[in-house]
Write an enzyme that holds these catalytic residues in place. Structure first.
Site, mmCIF file in Angstrom:
data_model
loop_
_atom_site.group_PDB
_atom_site.id
_atom_site.type_symbol
_atom_site.label_atom_id
_atom_site.label_comp_id
_atom_site.label_asym_id
_atom_site.label_seq_id
_atom_site.Cartn_x
_atom_site.Cartn_y
_atom_site.Cartn_z
ATOM 1 N N LYS A 23 0.716 -1.283 0.310
ATOM 2 C CA LYS A 23 -0.374 -0.212 -0.089
ATOM 3 C C LYS A 23 0.724 1.281 0.257
ATOM 4 O O LYS A 23 0.758 2.143 -0.776
ATOM 5 C CB LYS A 23 -0.994 0.177 1.075
ATOM 6 C CG LYS A 23 -2.419 1.028 1.179
ATOM 7 C CD LYS A 23 -2.967 0.340 2.526
ATOM 8 C CE LYS A 23 -4.005 -0.662 2.262
ATOM 9 N NZ LYS A 23 -4.344 -0.579 3.279
ATOM 10 N N ARG A 94 -2.675 3.447 8.371
ATOM 11 C CA ARG A 94 -3.455 1.888 7.924
ATOM 12 C C ARG A 94 -2.376 1.005 7.876
ATOM 13 O O ARG A 94 -0.966 1.867 7.185
ATOM 14 C CB ARG A 94 -3.789 2.349 6.906
ATOM 15 C CG ARG A 94 -4.361 3.864 6.545
ATOM 16 C CD ARG A 94 -4.216 4.581 5.080
ATOM 17 N NE ARG A 94 -4.749 3.481 4.113
ATOM 18 C CZ ARG A 94 -5.264 4.206 2.645
ATOM 19 N NH1 ARG A 94 -4.607 5.070 2.224
ATOM 20 N NH2 ARG A 94 -6.054 3.165 2.154
ATOM 21 N N GLY A 103 -6.214 -10.112 7.903
ATOM 22 C CA GLY A 103 -6.230 -10.333 8.987
ATOM 23 C C GLY A 103 -5.382 -9.756 10.141
ATOM 24 O O GLY A 103 -5.357 -9.977 11.297
ATOM 25 N N MET A 105 -4.161 -5.741 11.158
ATOM 26 C CA MET A 105 -4.824 -4.860 11.605
ATOM 27 C C MET A 105 -5.789 -3.995 10.890
ATOM 28 O O MET A 105 -5.144 -3.647 9.892
ATOM 29 C CB MET A 105 -4.146 -3.502 12.251
ATOM 30 C CG MET A 105 -4.314 -3.156 13.301
ATOM 31 S SD MET A 105 -3.684 -1.536 14.068
ATOM 32 C CE MET A 105 -4.947 -0.206 12.829
ATOM 33 N N ARG A 340 -3.908 -0.930 -6.513
ATOM 34 C CA ARG A 340 -3.106 -2.741 -6.454
ATOM 35 C C ARG A 340 -3.681 -2.970 -7.211
ATOM 36 O O ARG A 340 -4.139 -2.938 -7.908
ATOM 37 C CB ARG A 340 -3.311 -3.396 -4.871
ATOM 38 C CG ARG A 340 -4.736 -3.945 -4.510
ATOM 39 C CD ARG A 340 -4.305 -4.536 -3.754
ATOM 40 N NE ARG A 340 -6.263 -4.235 -3.736
ATOM 41 C CZ ARG A 340 -6.752 -4.568 -1.752
ATOM 42 N NH1 ARG A 340 -5.800 -5.275 -0.593
ATOM 43 N NH2 ARG A 340 -7.648 -4.770 -1.831
ATOM 44 N N HIS A 456 -3.745 -45.479 -7.926
ATOM 45 C CA HIS A 456 -4.005 -45.827 -8.470
ATOM 46 C C HIS A 456 -4.860 -44.876 -10.224
ATOM 47 O O HIS A 456 -5.515 -44.730 -11.448
ATOM 48 C CB HIS A 456 -4.521 -46.659 -9.484
ATOM 49 C CG HIS A 456 -5.101 -47.774 -10.910
ATOM 50 N ND1 HIS A 456 -6.671 -47.831 -10.615
ATOM 51 C CD2 HIS A 456 -4.445 -48.392 -12.096
ATOM 52 C CE1 HIS A 456 -6.853 -48.094 -12.688
ATOM 53 N NE2 HIS A 456 -5.558 -48.580 -12.713
ATOM 54 N N SER A 805 12.722 -40.767 -24.873
ATOM 55 C CA SER A 805 11.582 -39.860 -23.756
ATOM 56 C C SER A 805 12.012 -40.852 -21.902
ATOM 57 O O SER A 805 11.932 -41.873 -21.619
ATOM 58 C CB SER A 805 10.634 -40.991 -24.454
ATOM 59 O OG SER A 805 9.599 -39.765 -23.807
ATOM 60 N N CYS A 873 7.446 -37.852 -20.629
ATOM 61 C CA CYS A 873 6.422 -38.004 -21.081
ATOM 62 C C CYS A 873 6.370 -38.642 -19.581
ATOM 63 O O CYS A 873 4.519 -38.777 -19.350
ATOM 64 C CB CYS A 873 6.278 -39.502 -21.656
ATOM 65 S SG CYS A 873 7.017 -41.105 -21.473
ATOM 66 N N TYR A 893 10.815 -31.871 -26.857
ATOM 67 C CA TYR A 893 9.956 -31.425 -26.095
ATOM 68 C C TYR A 893 8.686 -32.262 -24.590
ATOM 69 O O TYR A 893 9.413 -32.899 -24.170
ATOM 70 C CB TYR A 893 8.439 -32.766 -27.198
ATOM 71 C CG TYR A 893 8.695 -33.554 -26.814
ATOM 72 C CD1 TYR A 893 7.788 -34.790 -26.262
ATOM 73 C CD2 TYR A 893 9.956 -34.827 -27.943
ATOM 74 C CE1 TYR A 893 8.313 -36.322 -26.019
ATOM 75 C CE2 TYR A 893 10.148 -35.858 -27.014
ATOM 76 C CZ TYR A 893 9.009 -36.212 -27.037
ATOM 77 O OH TYR A 893 8.956 -38.416 -26.475
HETATM 78 P P1 ADP Z 1 -7.936 -1.859 4.251
HETATM 79 O O1 ADP Z 1 -6.789 -2.137 3.354
HETATM 80 O O2 ADP Z 1 -8.659 -3.086 4.867
HETATM 81 O O3 ADP Z 1 -8.631 -1.497 2.820
HETATM 82 P P2 ADP Z 1 -7.122 1.122 4.040
HETATM 83 O O4 ADP Z 1 -5.980 1.479 5.117
HETATM 84 O O5 ADP Z 1 -7.330 1.074 2.933
HETATM 85 O O6 ADP Z 1 -7.634 -0.466 4.195
HETATM 86 O O7 ADP Z 1 -8.551 2.072 4.457
HETATM 87 C C1 ADP Z 1 -10.066 1.386 5.782
HETATM 88 C C2 ADP Z 1 -10.936 2.316 4.264
HETATM 89 O O8 ADP Z 1 -10.791 3.616 5.072
HETATM 90 C C3 ADP Z 1 -10.190 2.209 3.327
HETATM 91 O O9 ADP Z 1 -11.829 3.054 2.327
HETATM 92 C C4 ADP Z 1 -10.473 4.192 2.809
HETATM 93 O O10 ADP Z 1 -10.367 4.261 1.381
HETATM 94 C C5 ADP Z 1 -10.406 4.851 4.011
HETATM 95 N N1 ADP Z 1 -9.381 5.383 4.257
HETATM 96 C C6 ADP Z 1 -7.794 5.193 4.068
HETATM 97 N N2 ADP Z 1 -7.176 6.474 4.305
HETATM 98 C C7 ADP Z 1 -8.105 7.641 4.096
HETATM 99 C C8 ADP Z 1 -7.981 8.580 4.235
HETATM 100 N N3 ADP Z 1 -7.118 9.190 4.546
HETATM 101 N N4 ADP Z 1 -9.259 10.010 3.953
HETATM 102 C C9 ADP Z 1 -9.831 8.818 3.462
HETATM 103 N N5 ADP Z 1 -10.747 7.957 3.283
HETATM 104 C C10 ADP Z 1 -9.346 7.225 4.087
HETATM 105 MG MG MG Z 2 -8.074 -0.582 1.165
#
Ligand code: ADP
Ligand code: MG
Ligand code: MG
Length: 916
Positions: A23, A94, A103, A105, A340, A456, A805, A873, A893
């Site tokens: 990210k 984030r 899974g 945070m 991404r 088998h 082969s 083969c 091949y």
């Molecule tokens: P995830 O990996 O679960 O998508 P994100 O970090 O992308 O987590 O964020 C969760 C939500 O919060 C997403 O919908 C994202 O667009 C929103 N979000 C994250 N950062 C901001 C920000 N700076 N301003 C507004 N919305 C945000």
């Molecule tokens: Mg996101």
């Protein structure tokens, strides 16, 4: 100077996902490409590791001061101030590691709020409802994510306020209601943690950063990494992204949404996604309100829609890949919050590859490389269309991909009978044996309760391209009662079941199927693959229907035709048995004379279908007792027949007596004898001969016993018949104007002397057939390399053989001295689990051992016969990483089962591109 722990989005290296997380790296990349992203910075994964390694879990000494420096820049950038009571800067915190990993945070939004800054926000926005909404979200998210307060405690309070206000929906709450919510939420946190909610924004920030770091070692995240084999090499630690908040929930001129630059379901070149007006990020995903399709934006916010389309084009032309992105509109200004590479199904991958290459966005090579060969499997077999409410009743190993439904049948004969009646059948067995083969033909799929992926059942099913689930241990089959027990379910013959050979799941009843389709996009993509690949891709195909299918998948010939499958046909088996139990050469020849025209016809068929491609035919390989029934089976049958003979004698006595006693009566009762005793005697005699033969053929270790060329040399008339059938079939095809290229291949060879003998027969019969038909037949002669000694003597073998082969199934067994079945059922799983062996060498070619032998054999063989054709083969011939190795050692091949041909073609192209 102390280490750099923090990079601003305008400085971080967008290529360094290991350091900045996926990210973070992409946010840097976006910022530096000039795409509008709210300003922010990344704390590196190295900082995370340093923090986790510290015994007292302290942040690296200079980290917070670097964070503060970057905050100052953010403040300059936004004109707001963190913790300020007039124009407060709010942040999102984030997580994000090198690989996206559910899974870990959750994101904390709106960090920096407290009673003071809230006032500032009120002044700045003049929107009370918005401010309290933002505040209550922050308290709950921070409480939950950073302080571990259970969601339920907040929800309870929230419901109370709604009830008091007499509303159902969140949006109906007034600013005052929301202000009450905030007060209750602060109380919840205080009660749960025993401390007041932290109001100092810097304290909030530090707690949040630590919480993100800690989540890397959370149970969910660790489990996820283990499950998906994510090693520290691939992703180590999480980065923390600190981003200035932009608000999609300020008014109806604001919105938030997620998009794909192309449709991830079909691959179609249209933007795809959803958005919500007047909402904050998590609302779209959380499903509190139903979002609108992005197309609706064209009417609702036409200018912004245009901007969004521009963003989409910029993203694709920059990343040269379909993007999955998040955006927020704050009061008419569009921000990109994340991007991404999009995850798609195989259909969409293929279509986008072809279209992006044709649009000139990527090269053909990139189009090929972005698809993992294995993913094509989804397109080559029918798939189950499973809805969420059906659960499997059992599961086993995914032994041969694809889905199939049919009625459960528990033995091969019944399966054949019902199949012939036009019923769809799933053959359910404890395990299968070669004598069950006719049941395979009649079935849609095979389910066994014992055996591994190379049992088998699995091998034969894969060869036929039929779905198979093997080793579903919870199933108990009772063949005599014609039912199976699966947990609490009893399945009786005739009950419909469904198996998913791609996942190993077994379902009760019918699950609808999605047909496999070889789309024109896939055909285009694979034609590009063929153009760059050096390896040719052949198919293992034994019978005409296999060959036809292999051709459709793009096979360039048959690399292995196993003639025993032709012997195993139920209508031919009696002749084969006669051949085996013959006592004299004459008797044997009689049986062979009957087999010759049948085999000739088989080969003619194959040659005609495959013309003008080469067809490599392997002469008979398995030990011949495999064509006879099992000893115990024969003993039981003979026993029953003998009892019947006694009874028949009794009947005969009865019949004679009745005839004698009642000869003078008016009515003459007649006793009918149910069978001809003489016929019975003949059957018993034949069974006894078979039993004797079975006993005399008994071998302690048949796989290492009398089979392959050894058998061929003991009974020259068998191989001679096959050679003649091949050459006569070729001659007849040539006469019909069909271009044929037969290749005769000898199995289990260990010395050149063996080849020499068989080659003499080939030469004699070749001359014979040519003069009988008065034409010239091109036919080459070669050897399997599946014995270690054969590899070591490749130089000598190459004097007789025109091609080699590698039979890597047997060669792997021979190199490890493992019997495959025993290894997979007993110790191999333990070996893999404890990393004594990395992979199952029967699935993934062991390049270090078996591969070394192959490499040497290629070298030595070509020393004698430069440019010699060499292929593989074994089942590895369809396995992508093994194919890469085959390319590296210069094979000509690979040959694999029909449905894997497209996978192999793509893998061969990858190998060629990687080798550049
Ligand atoms: P995830 O990996 O679960 O998508 P994100 O970090 O992308 O987590 O964020 C969760 C939500 O919060 C997403 O919908 C994202 O667009 C929103 N979000 C994250 N950062 C901001 C920000 N700076 N301003 C507004 N919305 C945000
Ligand atoms: Mg996101
Ligand atoms: Mg073999």
């Amino acid at each position: 100077m102390s280490k750099t722990w923090v990079y601003s989005f305008s400085d971080g290296n967008g290529k360094d996902k290991k350091l900045l997380g996926g990210k973070g790296a992409n946010l840097c990349e976006l910022t530096q490409t000039g795409i509008r992203v709210p300003p922010g910075f990344v704390i590196t994964t190295e900082a995370c590791l340093a923090y986790l390694e510290d015994e007292k879990h302290r942040l690296p000494p200079s980290l917070m001061s670097q964070v503060t420096d970057h905050l100052r820049l953010l403040e300059l950038n936004t004109g707001k101030k963190f913790g300020d009571a007039l124009k407060p800067l709010l942040l999102s915190v984030r997580s994000g590691s090198a690989l996206s990993m559910p899974g870990m945070m959750d994101t904390i939004l709106n960090l920096g709020l407290n009673p003071d800054t809230l006032k500032g926000l009120l002044v700045a926005t003049d929107n009370e409802r918005f401010c309290y909404d933002v505040y209550r979200r922050f308290i709950q998210l921070f409480g939950k994510v950073a302080l571990g307060v259970p969601d339920a405690l907040f929800d309870e309070e929230f419901e109370k306020v709604k009830e008091r206000a007499g509303v159902k929906q969140d949006v109906e709450l007034s600013a005052w209601d929301l202000s009450d919510v905030c007060t209750s939420f602060l109380q919840v946190v205080k009660q749960f943690t025993g401390k007041p909610f932290p109001h100092d924004p810097y304290e909030q920030l530090e707690i949040a950063i630590k919480a993100v770091f800690n989540s890397w070692m959370g149970k969910r995240a660790i489990d996820y990494r283990r499950e998906f084999k994510i090693t520290p090499d691939m992703a180590n630690g999480t980065a923390v992204n600190i981003v200035a908040m932009v608000f999609g929930n300020m008014s109806n001129k604001s919105a938030t949404g997620v998009g794909f630059t192309r449709d991830p379901g079909t691959g179609e070149n249209v933007i795809f996604g959803e958005y919500l007006v007047n909402a904050q990020g998590e609302d779209v995903v959380a499903g509190i309100r139903t979002p609108k399709p992005i197309a609706a934006m064209a009417h609702e916010m036409p200018d912004l829609f245009r901007e969004l389309m521009e963003l989409r084009n910029k993203l694709e032309s920059h990343f040269k890949e379909v993007q999955d992105f998040e955006f927020t509109i704050e009061e008419g200004i569009l921000y990109c919050l994340q991007t991404r590479n999009g995850k798609m199904n195989a259909t969409a991958m293929v279509r986008t590859s072809v279209e992006m290459a044709e649009e000139g966005l990527i090269t053909k090579e990139q189009a090929l490389l972005r698809i993992k060969p294995e993913t094509l499997e989804q397109l080559l077999f029918p798939r189950l269309n499973i809805s969420d409410d059906v659960a499997p009743i059992a599961s086993g190993l995914p032994a041969s991909p694809g889905g199939a439904s049919g009625i459960a049948v528990f033995d091969a004969d019944r399966a054949e009978k019902m199949g012939r009646e036009g019923l769809k059948v799933i053959l359910v067995r404890e395990e299968t044996k070669p004598e069950d083969i006719h049941g395979f033909f009649a079935s849609q799929g095979i389910l066994t309760s014992r055996g591994g992926k190379t049992s088998h059942a699995a091998v034969v099913a894969r060869g036929m391209g039929k779905p198979c689930v093997a080793g579903a241990e919870g199933i108990h089959v009772d063949v005599r009662l014609r039912h199976a027990l699966i947990g609490k379910y009893q399945i009786t013959e005739g009950d419909v079941i469904t198996i998913d050979g791609s996942t190993g799941a077994v379902y009760l009843g019918e699950v609808p199927l999605i047909d496999a389709e070889f789309s024109s996009d896939l055909a285009t993509l694979l034609s590009w693959a063929d153009a760059v690949a050096r390896l040719k891709v052949m198919a293992n195909a034994d019978i005409p229907s296999d060959a036809k299918r292999a051709l459709k998948f793009g096979a360039m010939g048959i690399g292995l035709c196993r003639t025993e499958r032709m012997f195993n046909d139920p209508s031919r088996l009696p002749i084969v048995i006669d051949m085996i139990i013959a006592d004299t050469k004459e008797d044997r020849q009689k049986a062979l004379d009957r087999l010759l025209p049948i085999q000739r016809e088989d080969f003619k068929n194959l040659f005609t279908i495959m013309a003008p491609c080469p067809v490599t035919i392997r002469l008979l390989d398995p030990p011949i007792h495999e064509f006879l029934p099992q000893e115990q089976h024969l003993i039981d049958e003979i026993d029953i027949l003998r009892n019947l003979r006694k009874n028949l004698r009794g009947m005969k006595v009865l019949s004679e007596n009745v005839a004698f006693m009642f000869q003078h009566d008016d009515v003459h009762p007649i006793v009918q004898t149910p069978a001809d005793p003489e016929l019975l005697d003949a059957v018993i005699l034949k069974k006894e001969t078979m039993l004797n033969k079975v006993r005399s053929l008994h071998e302690v270790n048949p796989m290492l016993g009398h089979r392959g060329v050894r058998l061929g040399l003991t009974f020259p008339e068998i191989y001679s018949m096959q050679i003649r059938a091949i050459l006569e079939a070729a001659a007849e095809c040539l006469k019909n104007g069909v271009d044929v290229h037969p290749e005769i291949m000898i199995p289990q060879v260990c010395t050149a002397q063996e080849l020499k003998r068989v080659k003499e027969w080939v030469t004699d019969i070749h001359k014979d057939v040519e003069s009988a038909y008065r034409l010239t037949i091109n036919c080459s002669f070669g050897s399997m390399l599946e014995v270690v000694r054969a590899c070591m003597r490749a130089e000598n073998l190459a004097e007789e053989a025109e091609f080699f082969s590698f039979g890597t199934n047997d060669l792997t067994q021979a190199t490890f001295s493992f019997s495959r079945e025993d290894a997979e059922n007993k110790f191999l799983p333990m070996y893999n689990m404890n990393h004594i062996l990395q992979d199952n060498p029967f699935e993934v070619l062991d390049v270090k051992g078996v591969g070394k032998l192959m490499e040497l054999a290629v070298l030595w063989g070509r020393a004698t016969r430069p440019g010699m054709k060499v292929g593989i083969c074994g089942e590895h011939g369809g396995h992508p990483s093994s194919i890469e190795f085959c390319h590296q050692i210069g094979l000509t091949y690979v040959s694999c089962s029909g449905p894997r041909v497209p996978i192999a073609r793509l893998a061969a192209a990858h190998a060629a591109i990687h080798a550049r």
